[in-house]
Design a protein around this motif. Sequence first.
Motif, mmCIF file in Angstrom:
data_model
loop_
_atom_site.group_PDB
_atom_site.id
_atom_site.type_symbol
_atom_site.label_atom_id
_atom_site.label_comp_id
_atom_site.label_asym_id
_atom_site.label_seq_id
_atom_site.Cartn_x
_atom_site.Cartn_y
_atom_site.Cartn_z
ATOM 1 N N TYR A 164 0.797 -1.218 0.000
ATOM 2 C CA TYR A 164 0.000 0.000 0.000
ATOM 3 C C TYR A 164 0.837 1.279 0.000
ATOM 4 C CZ TYR A 164 -3.955 -3.048 0.879
ATOM 5 O OH TYR A 164 -4.904 -4.016 0.750
ATOM 6 N N LEU B 286 4.754 -0.560 -4.940
ATOM 7 C CA LEU B 286 4.439 -1.892 -5.436
ATOM 8 C C LEU B 286 5.585 -2.486 -6.257
ATOM 9 C CD1 LEU B 286 2.426 -4.196 -5.650
ATOM 10 C CD2 LEU B 286 1.375 -3.031 -7.594
ATOM 11 N N ASN C 176 -3.652 -4.424 -3.372
ATOM 12 C CA ASN C 176 -3.029 -3.128 -3.621
ATOM 13 C C ASN C 176 -4.158 -2.137 -3.808
ATOM 14 O OD1 ASN C 176 -1.909 -1.245 -6.272
ATOM 15 N ND2 ASN C 176 -0.635 -1.347 -4.431
ATOM 16 N N ALA D 110 0.481 2.346 -10.016
ATOM 17 C CA ALA D 110 0.796 0.995 -9.528
ATOM 18 C C ALA D 110 0.941 0.025 -10.694
ATOM 19 C CB ALA D 110 -0.292 0.519 -8.573
#
Length: 440
Positions: free
Chosen positions: A306, A337, A357, A374
């Motif tokens: 996160y 990530l 995520n 991400a």
Amino acid sequence: MGEGADLSRRAVMAGVAGAAAAAFAPAAQAAAKAAKPLPRGFLWGTATAAHQIEGNNINSDLWLAENIKPTLFAEPSLDACDAYHRYDEDIALSARLGFNSHRFGIEWARIEPEPGKFSEAELDHYLRVLEACHAHGLAPIVTYSHWTVPRWFAMRGGFEQADSPDLFARFAEKATAKLGPLIHAAATFNEANTARGLRANPMFNTIAPFARAMFAACAKASGSDRFASVVFADLEKSEANQVLAHQKAFQAIKAGPGDFPVGITLALQAIQGVGEGNKAEALAGQLVGPWMDEAAKGDFVGVQTYTRILVDKNGQLPAPKGAEMTGAGYEYYPEALGETIRYAAKATGKPIYVTENGIATEDDTRRIAYIDRALAEVRACINDGIDVRGYLHWSLLDNFEWVFGYKQRFGLVAVDRQSFKRTPKPSAAYLGKRARANRL
């Protein structure tokens, strides 16, 4: 207008927001030009947890903890999202959005409400959930334990007891016997290292006395002299037993029926050192403990990321001054990530699934931007030859976020707390569109 038209309008809104986000992501655009094809069968979907969405999980340890006094919980879960009854609606919605996978948990406290007493009706319920996934074209990824345990298990000491590995393995064997043929992939434990992360949190010493008081009250209410949860258990007493529980459950699940990959998921935030003599490497080791070695013995690693943690020579640092913060109180940093995928892949040599995520926010445009950044990291990892096999966003629904109650909004889909009506946000259509196109 019907739901399909509503989703179309949201797709247009999401496309506009996504285009704006992409304008600020030249690195992602450059990477896409030289992109390698996605792995065959790449999984796109969302992740959920039984206790957080099903509602009325009355035989679990945390149901009691939510409703006891004193309690750390801001509010009880009660009906949650009523997903126990509305699972088919949620799975159908996921499929319409464009996803091909669905991660969910089976609740041990429902399946074995009393020691050795297994509910065939509850096993049939989860069989129907699996059948719904297949009917809608979603590959089901099952979590056998997502933090909650049966109340009877907690009141006898949880994983602090020497026979706990056998009890968990017995549950895993029984569940697999019924559900195994329809499972696509499975994890024994969700974020098996979470208890370590909690203890490394600078706020732990402040929280711990309140947790002890809460669980003392749970023990008294249960007529026991102990009450041990997974997250707040005594690590010196519980971790070795939980590792053994994972090992035994892994073997029980692999024995079938069914033939599917089995692993564990880990909470892995990007640990970044600041200055000379920083303690980043030591903190990274502290946070994973024995669990990365266990992950290396499985079929895959579930990476759940996160944010990042900054560390200098004295320990953890607050977020940089002026940094954007999420609704969960930590730094908005989607690039974490990429770092955690690389870390897990190097440490284990195993395939990677991003099993969680996401971001807590009331501003859905920031969620779309988070997703973009991400996914750019996932793409870069694949371009570098890392075996990443799926991206599962946390979460499908705005759900019960443990001690924080319903205030943190991680969902792609809003849930009305009274009617339980599901309303997809623009981010749901946006991520679904990318999933349908199979594009990172």
